[in-house]
Design an enzyme around this catalytic site. Sequence first.
Site, PDB file in Angstrom:
ATOM      1  N   THR A  87       0.859  -1.190   0.000  1.00 60.14           N
ATOM      2  CA  THR A  87       0.000   0.000   0.000  1.00 60.14           C
ATOM      3  C   THR A  87       0.892   1.236   0.000  1.00 60.14           C
ATOM      4  O   THR A  87       1.641   1.458   0.959  1.00 60.14           O
ATOM      5  CB  THR A  87      -0.901   0.021   1.256  1.00 60.14           C
ATOM      6  N   LYS A 110       1.039   5.100   8.325  1.00 58.34           N
ATOM      7  CA  LYS A 110       1.491   5.321   6.933  1.00 58.34           C
ATOM      8  C   LYS A 110       0.290   5.538   6.007  1.00 58.34           C
ATOM      9  O   LYS A 110       0.259   6.484   5.224  1.00 58.34           O
ATOM     10  CB  LYS A 110       2.302   4.103   6.466  1.00 58.34           C
ATOM     11  N   LYS A 121      -7.659   1.424  -2.299  1.00 59.79           N
ATOM     12  CA  LYS A 121      -7.130   0.838  -1.057  1.00 59.79           C
ATOM     13  C   LYS A 121      -7.039   1.883   0.057  1.00 59.79           C
ATOM     14  O   LYS A 121      -7.396   1.638   1.203  1.00 59.79           O
ATOM     15  CB  LYS A 121      -5.743   0.233  -1.356  1.00 59.79           C
TER      16      LYS A 121
HETATM   17  P1  NAD Z   1       5.653  -6.219   7.207  1.00 60.61           P
HETATM   18  O1  NAD Z   1       6.417  -5.056   7.750  1.00 60.61           O
HETATM   19  O2  NAD Z   1       5.248  -7.324   8.106  1.00 60.61           O
HETATM   20  O3  NAD Z   1       6.461  -6.885   5.985  1.00 60.61           O
HETATM   21  C1  NAD Z   1       7.214  -6.173   5.046  1.00 60.61           C
HETATM   22  C2  NAD Z   1       8.387  -7.065   4.647  1.00 60.61           C
HETATM   23  O4  NAD Z   1       9.093  -6.442   3.585  1.00 60.61           O
HETATM   24  C3  NAD Z   1       9.392  -7.286   5.785  1.00 60.61           C
HETATM   25  O5  NAD Z   1       9.658  -8.668   5.928  1.00 60.61           O
HETATM   26  C4  NAD Z   1      10.624  -6.506   5.335  1.00 60.61           C
HETATM   27  O6  NAD Z   1      11.841  -7.089   5.794  1.00 60.61           O
HETATM   28  C5  NAD Z   1      10.490  -6.609   3.838  1.00 60.61           C
HETATM   29  N1  NAD Z   1      11.168  -5.560   3.085  1.00 60.61           N
HETATM   30  C6  NAD Z   1      11.183  -4.221   3.301  1.00 60.61           C
HETATM   31  N2  NAD Z   1      11.893  -3.598   2.359  1.00 60.61           N
HETATM   32  C7  NAD Z   1      12.344  -4.562   1.516  1.00 60.61           C
HETATM   33  C8  NAD Z   1      13.131  -4.537   0.344  1.00 60.61           C
HETATM   34  N3  NAD Z   1      13.614  -3.391  -0.170  1.00 60.61           N
HETATM   35  N4  NAD Z   1      13.397  -5.716  -0.266  1.00 60.61           N
HETATM   36  C9  NAD Z   1      12.929  -6.878   0.225  1.00 60.61           C
HETATM   37  N5  NAD Z   1      12.174  -6.973   1.351  1.00 60.61           N
HETATM   38  C10 NAD Z   1      11.887  -5.814   1.982  1.00 60.61           C
HETATM   39  O7  NAD Z   1       4.378  -5.592   6.461  1.00 60.61           O
HETATM   40  P2  NAD Z   1       3.013  -6.341   6.059  1.00 60.61           P
HETATM   41  O8  NAD Z   1       2.074  -6.271   7.211  1.00 60.61           O
HETATM   42  O9  NAD Z   1       3.320  -7.654   5.449  1.00 60.61           O
HETATM   43  O10 NAD Z   1       2.465  -5.307   4.983  1.00 60.61           O
HETATM   44  C11 NAD Z   1       3.059  -5.188   3.697  1.00 60.61           C
HETATM   45  C12 NAD Z   1       2.262  -4.147   2.905  1.00 60.61           C
HETATM   46  O11 NAD Z   1       0.900  -4.561   2.802  1.00 60.61           O
HETATM   47  C13 NAD Z   1       2.234  -2.758   3.545  1.00 60.61           C
HETATM   48  O12 NAD Z   1       2.272  -1.768   2.555  1.00 60.61           O
HETATM   49  C14 NAD Z   1       0.910  -2.754   4.296  1.00 60.61           C
HETATM   50  O13 NAD Z   1       0.424  -1.437   4.463  1.00 60.61           O
HETATM   51  C15 NAD Z   1       0.035  -3.603   3.385  1.00 60.61           C
HETATM   52  N6  NAD Z   1      -1.062  -4.353   4.020  1.00 60.61           N
HETATM   53  C16 NAD Z   1      -0.886  -4.977   5.232  1.00 60.61           C
HETATM   54  C17 NAD Z   1      -1.960  -5.684   5.791  1.00 60.61           C
HETATM   55  C18 NAD Z   1      -1.833  -6.387   7.121  1.00 60.61           C
HETATM   56  O14 NAD Z   1      -2.878  -6.795   7.681  1.00 60.61           O
HETATM   57  N7  NAD Z   1      -0.641  -6.575   7.665  1.00 60.61           N
HETATM   58  C19 NAD Z   1      -3.178  -5.755   5.111  1.00 60.61           C
HETATM   59  C20 NAD Z   1      -3.303  -5.153   3.867  1.00 60.61           C
HETATM   60  C21 NAD Z   1      -2.228  -4.442   3.330  1.00 60.61           C
END
Ligand code: NAD
Length: 324
Positions: free
Chosen positions: A122, A272, A197
Amino acid sequence: MLLKSIFLFATKSHLKTKFKCNATNRNISTIGFIGLGAMGSHMAKNMIKKFKKVSVYDINETASLNLGKEGAIVAKQVDDLIDSDCIISMIATNEQVLHTYQSPGGLISKVRPGTLLIDCSTVDPQVPQQLSKDAQLNNVIFVDAPVSGGVLAAASGQLTFMVGGSVEGATRCEPVLRCMGKNVIHCGPSGSGQVAKICNNLLLGISMIATAESMNLGIRLGLDPKLLASVINSSTGRCWSSDTYNPVPGVLEGVPSSNNYQGGFLSRLIVKDLMIAQSIAKRAEASTSLGDQALAIYKKVCEQGKADLDFSVVYKFIQGLKDK
Ligand code: NAD
């Protein structure tokens, strides 16, 4: 004006779900997956079930190695994914997505012509708008496909994807996304998946606070939390935050509030998203005063050391407020 045209396009080009999870008929047999956190780890597992070759990369090596145990090929660097037919990312911020894809250093200038790039993070709609132009110049396809449904839906392959991009991009990515989700909605041109979103998460951020306030009030006045939740969930106040992801510990099983707010959708991530909401609202000259207040509340939650807890921990914050 821009948003108006995006939504007009969305109405015209909205694709009804046509494809089952079967991307091989669209020349996609190898997948690269970037970002294996709370969401991406589950999504990648679902891809491993459907594709013979899934290569994974996360800056956190342990996250990659865990997926290796599930059958993925563990990449040591992001560039190891460049030969994949399709690359999917589930990382977190604008900066991370730009850094991963933007040419000259990013994947867009390194992958083969025709490669399908799908970013499910997102981010601000301006990010995919910029990257899809970059992609076009490099003869590859970039779509934004942020998700809704949370960790439980990611695990069960029940996510909803909001796709922004060309009709060709949306058509090509749909069978891939169907391997991880139940709904794939083409919202319009590049960036419009993110607009949809962010609008959803604006509402989610506000409704979680509203649920927490209402539950806290009833409990304080002596109502049993489960009873109050069941009343709300069969009444007009019902919402996802009350019936699927209730913020009060013990009301529902298997949700972060019943697990010390571990995992799930972190408070720093809703901050964010609400910051993006405020910034796109400013550009569109749209009033989002409740969003502004919600953002201030989640910022305080983070300042209390709860940035890495699930955002439903806002209930604990509200519980601690005694004066209003
Ligand atoms: P998270 O922080 O748990 O996971 C993000 C992952 O990306 C981490 O493992 C991190 O090490 C990795 N990462 C960061 N930069 C990187 C890079 N340059 N190269 C490779 N890996 C990298 O976040 P999440 O909860 O999995 O959410 C991910 C996205 O989805 C976000 O944008 C969030 O807003 C969105 N989202 C989350 C949820 C939820 O319920 N958690 C639901 C819908 C959308």
